[in-house]
Design an enzyme around this catalytic site. Structure first.
Site, PDB file in Angstrom:
ATOM      1  N   CYS A   5      35.566  47.961  31.383  1.00  0.00           N
ATOM      2  CA  CYS A   5      35.212  49.142  30.599  1.00  0.00           C
ATOM      3  C   CYS A   5      34.015  49.831  31.261  1.00  0.00           C
ATOM      4  O   CYS A   5      33.083  49.185  31.709  1.00  0.00           O
ATOM      5  CB  CYS A   5      34.866  48.849  29.148  1.00  0.00           C
ATOM      6  N   ARG A  61      36.554  50.735  36.490  1.00  0.00           N
ATOM      7  CA  ARG A  61      36.233  49.604  35.618  1.00  0.00           C
ATOM      8  C   ARG A  61      37.321  49.344  34.574  1.00  0.00           C
ATOM      9  O   ARG A  61      37.293  48.315  33.896  1.00  0.00           O
ATOM     10  CB  ARG A  61      34.904  49.835  34.910  1.00  0.00           C
ATOM     11  N   TRP A 115      39.224  48.903  29.510  1.00  0.00           N
ATOM     12  CA  TRP A 115      40.085  47.810  29.961  1.00  0.00           C
ATOM     13  C   TRP A 115      40.338  46.978  28.710  1.00  0.00           C
ATOM     14  O   TRP A 115      39.431  46.360  28.163  1.00  0.00           O
ATOM     15  CB  TRP A 115      39.403  46.985  31.038  1.00  0.00           C
ATOM     16  N   ASN A 120      31.393  47.847  25.562  1.00  0.00           N
ATOM     17  CA  ASN A 120      31.965  47.042  26.645  1.00  0.00           C
ATOM     18  C   ASN A 120      31.647  45.591  26.333  1.00  0.00           C
ATOM     19  O   ASN A 120      30.543  45.279  25.902  1.00  0.00           O
ATOM     20  CB  ASN A 120      31.309  47.461  27.970  1.00  0.00           C
ATOM     21  N   GLY A 121      32.611  44.697  26.538  1.00  0.00           N
ATOM     22  CA  GLY A 121      32.370  43.277  26.268  1.00  0.00           C
ATOM     23  C   GLY A 121      33.331  42.755  25.210  1.00  0.00           C
ATOM     24  O   GLY A 121      34.352  43.393  24.921  1.00  0.00           O
ATOM     25  N   GLU A 167      43.790  35.140  50.418  1.00  0.00           N
ATOM     26  CA  GLU A 167      43.324  36.509  50.179  1.00  0.00           C
ATOM     27  C   GLU A 167      44.467  37.509  50.445  1.00  0.00           C
ATOM     28  O   GLU A 167      44.653  38.462  49.693  1.00  0.00           O
ATOM     29  CB  GLU A 167      42.101  36.800  51.069  1.00  0.00           C
ATOM     30  N   LYS A 183      45.907  40.017  47.537  1.00  0.00           N
ATOM     31  CA  LYS A 183      45.961  41.474  47.705  1.00  0.00           C
ATOM     32  C   LYS A 183      47.360  41.988  47.378  1.00  0.00           C
ATOM     33  O   LYS A 183      47.521  43.006  46.728  1.00  0.00           O
ATOM     34  CB  LYS A 183      45.587  41.890  49.142  1.00  0.00           C
ATOM     35  N   GLU A 228      48.147  41.685  43.518  1.00  0.00           N
ATOM     36  CA  GLU A 228      47.468  42.628  42.632  1.00  0.00           C
ATOM     37  C   GLU A 228      47.875  44.069  42.895  1.00  0.00           C
ATOM     38  O   GLU A 228      47.880  44.882  41.978  1.00  0.00           O
ATOM     39  CB  GLU A 228      45.943  42.464  42.679  1.00  0.00           C
ATOM     40  N   HIS A 231      54.824  19.603  52.236  1.00  0.00           N
ATOM     41  CA  HIS A 231      54.686  18.706  51.081  1.00  0.00           C
ATOM     42  C   HIS A 231      55.311  19.295  49.818  1.00  0.00           C
ATOM     43  O   HIS A 231      55.046  18.815  48.713  1.00  0.00           O
ATOM     44  CB  HIS A 231      53.211  18.368  50.847  1.00  0.00           C
ATOM     45  N   LYS A 281      37.806  46.677  37.789  1.00  0.00           N
ATOM     46  CA  LYS A 281      36.998  46.318  38.942  1.00  0.00           C
ATOM     47  C   LYS A 281      36.019  45.192  38.640  1.00  0.00           C
ATOM     48  O   LYS A 281      35.806  44.299  39.437  1.00  0.00           O
ATOM     49  CB  LYS A 281      36.241  47.563  39.402  1.00  0.00           C
TER      50      LYS A 281
HETATM   51  C1  F6R Z   1      40.441  41.071  44.125  1.00  0.00           C
HETATM   52  C2  F6R Z   1      39.138  41.211  43.511  1.00  0.00           C
HETATM   53  C3  F6R Z   1      38.687  40.163  42.573  1.00  0.00           C
HETATM   54  C4  F6R Z   1      37.155  39.981  42.651  1.00  0.00           C
HETATM   55  C5  F6R Z   1      36.686  39.036  41.548  1.00  0.00           C
HETATM   56  C6  F6R Z   1      35.186  38.799  41.619  1.00  0.00           C
HETATM   57  O1  F6R Z   1      40.715  42.118  45.011  1.00  0.00           O
HETATM   58  O2  F6R Z   1      38.454  42.190  43.719  1.00  0.00           O
HETATM   59  O3  F6R Z   1      39.343  38.960  42.758  1.00  0.00           O
HETATM   60  O4  F6R Z   1      36.814  39.485  43.909  1.00  0.00           O
HETATM   61  O5  F6R Z   1      37.001  39.578  40.299  1.00  0.00           O
HETATM   62  O6  F6R Z   1      34.474  39.996  41.475  1.00  0.00           O
HETATM   63  P1  F6R Z   1      32.968  40.091  41.909  1.00  0.00           P
HETATM   64  O7  F6R Z   1      32.893  39.916  43.376  1.00  0.00           O
HETATM   65  O8  F6R Z   1      32.516  41.447  41.466  1.00  0.00           O
HETATM   66  O9  F6R Z   1      32.240  38.988  41.182  1.00  0.00           O
END
Ligand code: F6R
Length: 632
Positions: free
Chosen positions: A2, A36, A84, A110-111, A501, A505, A508, A524, A627
């Site tokens: 949010c 966000r 969000w 927010n929260g 990773e 990517k 998501e 395995h 985010k």
């Molecule tokens: C994936 C991504 C998330 C963040 C995770 C931690 O692309 O961005 O997996 O890496 O939510 O976020 P931060 O680094 O802000 O603590």
């Protein structure tokens, strides 16, 4: 999670002539904060003695269309929210702001308010009616209830703040709340607990934002707030108090992020732009910190050399992409410093009663510095007596503030939800930390360490060259694969976190089944997934740097091919063996193995962005995500 914006100005400011510009300032702030959350958006402005609200489910464009069709009056005070969803589906009714007190009070939040059920039951018993399924409306109604019990505007100018304090005392969980009331037209009252809020100081106008991007177009002067604080904001000034009403202070700082950093700059998406910013971002992480001989200067680290020399164990806590950066740091620290390193997902850490004491260094890795899971791990670690170092991108965020020391990555603002340059700079910061500890403790092979330092300094250029040559090839590969419904990623050593990773990517951004494995683990069990035509990205170790692992990876490639899998290799230039065995090979410049993730990951980032674009998906705002994850 949010995004929140607040604005208090006055008439006659800048280009708007005499009209108040609250709606446009708030909408601009929401545009910057939309990363966000984008389940709904809404705003409230105060004009005369009325609160005017517009809100809509879906992305911010839905709200801006609504405001165009049904314009808001000129106003000098406004609050806005981009959501969000946690409690309640993303509908118009559940969008913020929420109104109470006969629609004269508007609240955004927010929260998560954990005790909202019992509060709601209590308020329903008192005759209050709810129009949404959200926990936020409970806070709004409770605030209205407290406000009226205190006597409303008859009780004087400070009554809204007092009502906010009383409300906060009843709320459990994490929250940033912003409230405006028609009976106090020039005022916004905000409160925060475990959820971000920053103040922006303007000239005759003041701002609030979940982070500085909420007001970066209007001012660079910002004030960082502490825990459990209440802010009263008007055009004339900002007053900060604690939840008990005592005067408190915030720390003023200047925002050094370029406002231009929040434009796409000719790229099709913020993600693509941020991928291309990586050479510069890594350069900034290294700037002034590393010499070719391997000596590291970490000014402002905030943790003494004595403490670092006495560390017996390191635990890295982080989530998602940041945790993969932590896994790469583990390989470097263990090799160069001979200190045992564990990497914990922050949300698992404190629940497993970890062995942490005063000789433990806990390294919290977080781009936003606000991830609630990581923040809670930081607090837990400090309670156990550990020293906590944050690796963070966001200056003044809660995690670095609550840590003993911080190593800022200086990647610049990351707007796309999927992390790219934050990851590369976290890896770089982890390598710097490893080199620093090795120097301090006199560990590691000096030749290897100075080679690593020299190569690390060359990395920005190598990434730059690779980007220039790979982009189109990867876009063509992604377009050809756009119908794939599953993709696997495998790697060994530091290639393992890179594979995870790459898979994250793709999950998501493209919503397909993507899995990252340690290559040795395939046989395995997971090898059963391989079938005719399945694409497997293989992160191949350097043939010169890791000949044994390279040979083992060649065997794995054979096993995949024997079962009909299509091998797409990420391998070093000149690796003819891999070229001969793979259907497609994406090349990276040669480097020492520990540094190779700074190259191989970029190819996987480009692939994920191109693949999602080829499927016609929103690369910057993938579904269901936000985010910054500020709920546990
Ligand atoms: C994936 C991504 C998330 C963040 C995770 C931690 O692309 O961005 O997996 O890496 O939510 O976020 P931060 O680094 O802000 O603590």
């Amino acid at each position: 999670m949010c995004g929140i914006v607040g604005y208090a100005g006055r008439v006659g400011l800048v280009e708007t002539g005499t009209a108040g510009r609250a709606a446009s300032v708030v909408l601009e702030g929401l545009r910057r904060l939309e990363y966000r959350g984008y389940d709904s958006a809404g705003l409230a402005v105060m004009a005369g003695k009325e609160v005017h609200v517009r809100k809509r489910a879906g992305k911010l464009t839905n709200l801006t269309a609504l405001v165009e069709a049904d314009p808001l009056p000129d106003a000098v005070v406004g609050i806005g929210h981009t959501r969000w969803a946690t409690h309640g589906a993303p509908t118009d009714a559940n969008a913020h702001p929420h109104l109470a007190d006969n629609d004269r009070l508007a609240v955004i939040h927010n929260g998560i308010i954990e005790n909202y059920r019992s509060l709601r039951d209590r308020l329903v018993e008192r005759g209050h009616v709810f129009r949404s399924e959200t926990d936020t409306e409970v806070a709004a109604v409770l605030l209205a209830d407290n406000y009226r019990r205190l006597g409303g505007d008859q009780a004087g100018t400070g009554v809204l703040e007092t009502a906010v304090r009383r409300t906060c005392a009843d709320l459990e969980g994490s929250f940033t709340l912003l409230a405006v009331h028609a009976e106090h037209p020039g005022l916004i009252v905000a409160a925060r607990r475990d959820s971000p809020l920053v103040v922006g100081l303007g000239d005759g106008e003041n701002f609030l934002g979940s982070d500085v991007s909420g007001f970066i177009d209007f001012t660079r002067r910002a004030v960082e707030l502490g825990q459990d604080q209440v802010v009263s904001l008007t055009a004339e000034g900002v007053t900060i108090t604690d939840f008990g009403g005592l005067s408190a202070e915030g720390r003023e700082f200047t925002v050094d992020w370029e406002a231009a950093a929040a434009t796409k700059d000719g790229h099709p998406s913020f993600m693509t732009k941020e991928i291309h910013e990586q050479p510069e971002a890594v350069r900034r992480t290294l700037q002034g910190r590393l010499d070719v001989d391997g000596s590291v200067t970490l000014g402002g680290l905030g943790i003494s050399d004595e403490v670092l020399k006495g560390i017996q164990k390191i635990v890295i806590v982080a989530c998602g992409t940041a945790s993969y950066a932590g896994q790469i740091a583990k390989y470097a620290i263990e090799r160069w410093c001979r200190i045992p390193v564990e990497v914990d997902l922050a949300h698992e850490f404190r629940y497993r009663n970890p062995l942490v004491d005063v000789r433990t260094l806990v390294v919290a890795v977080s781009q936003s510095g606000e991830t609630m899971d990581t923040l809670m791990a930081v607090r837990y670690a400090r309670e156990q007596g550990a020293t906590v170092l944050a690796i963070c991108n966001t200056v003044g965020a809660t995690i670095p503030r609550e840590s003993d020391g911080v190593l800022y990555t200086h990647a610049g603002p990351e707007v796309a939800v999927a992390s790219t340059k934050a990851f590369l700079t976290q890896v770089t910061a982890g390598l710097l930390l490893a080199l620093h500890l090795a120097r301090l403790r006199g560990t590691g092979d000096p030749i290897e360490i100075s080679t690593a330092a020299a190569e690390l300094l060359e990395m920005p250029e190598k990434i730059q060259c690779m980007l220039a040559t790979s982009k189109e090839r990867i876009a063509a590969l992604a377009a050809a694969m756009a119908d794939s419904t599953a993709v696997l990623f495998i790697g060994r050593h530091v290639g393992h976190p890179v594979a995870m990773e790459g898979a994250l990517k793709l999950k998501e951004l493209a919503y397909i089944h993507a899995e990252g494995f340690a290559a040795g683990e395939l046989k395995h069990g997971a090898i059963a997934l391989i079938h005719e035509g399945l694409a497997v990205f293989v992160v191949v170790p350097s043939p010169a740097g890791s000949p044994i692992l390279h040979a083992k990876m060649m065997s794995t490639i054979q096993e995949i091919k024997a079962r009909g899998g299509r091998v797409i290799a990420i391998a070093e230039e000149g690796d003819d063996v891999t070229a001969g065995w793979s259907e497609t090979m994406l090349t990276i410049p040669s480097s020492i193995p520990l540094l190779s993730p700074l190259l191989s990951t970029v190819q996987l980032q480009l692939f994920a962005a191109s693949f999602a674009a080829a499927k016609g998906l929103d690369v910057d705002r993938p579904r269901n995500l936000a985010k910054s994850v500020t709920v546990e």
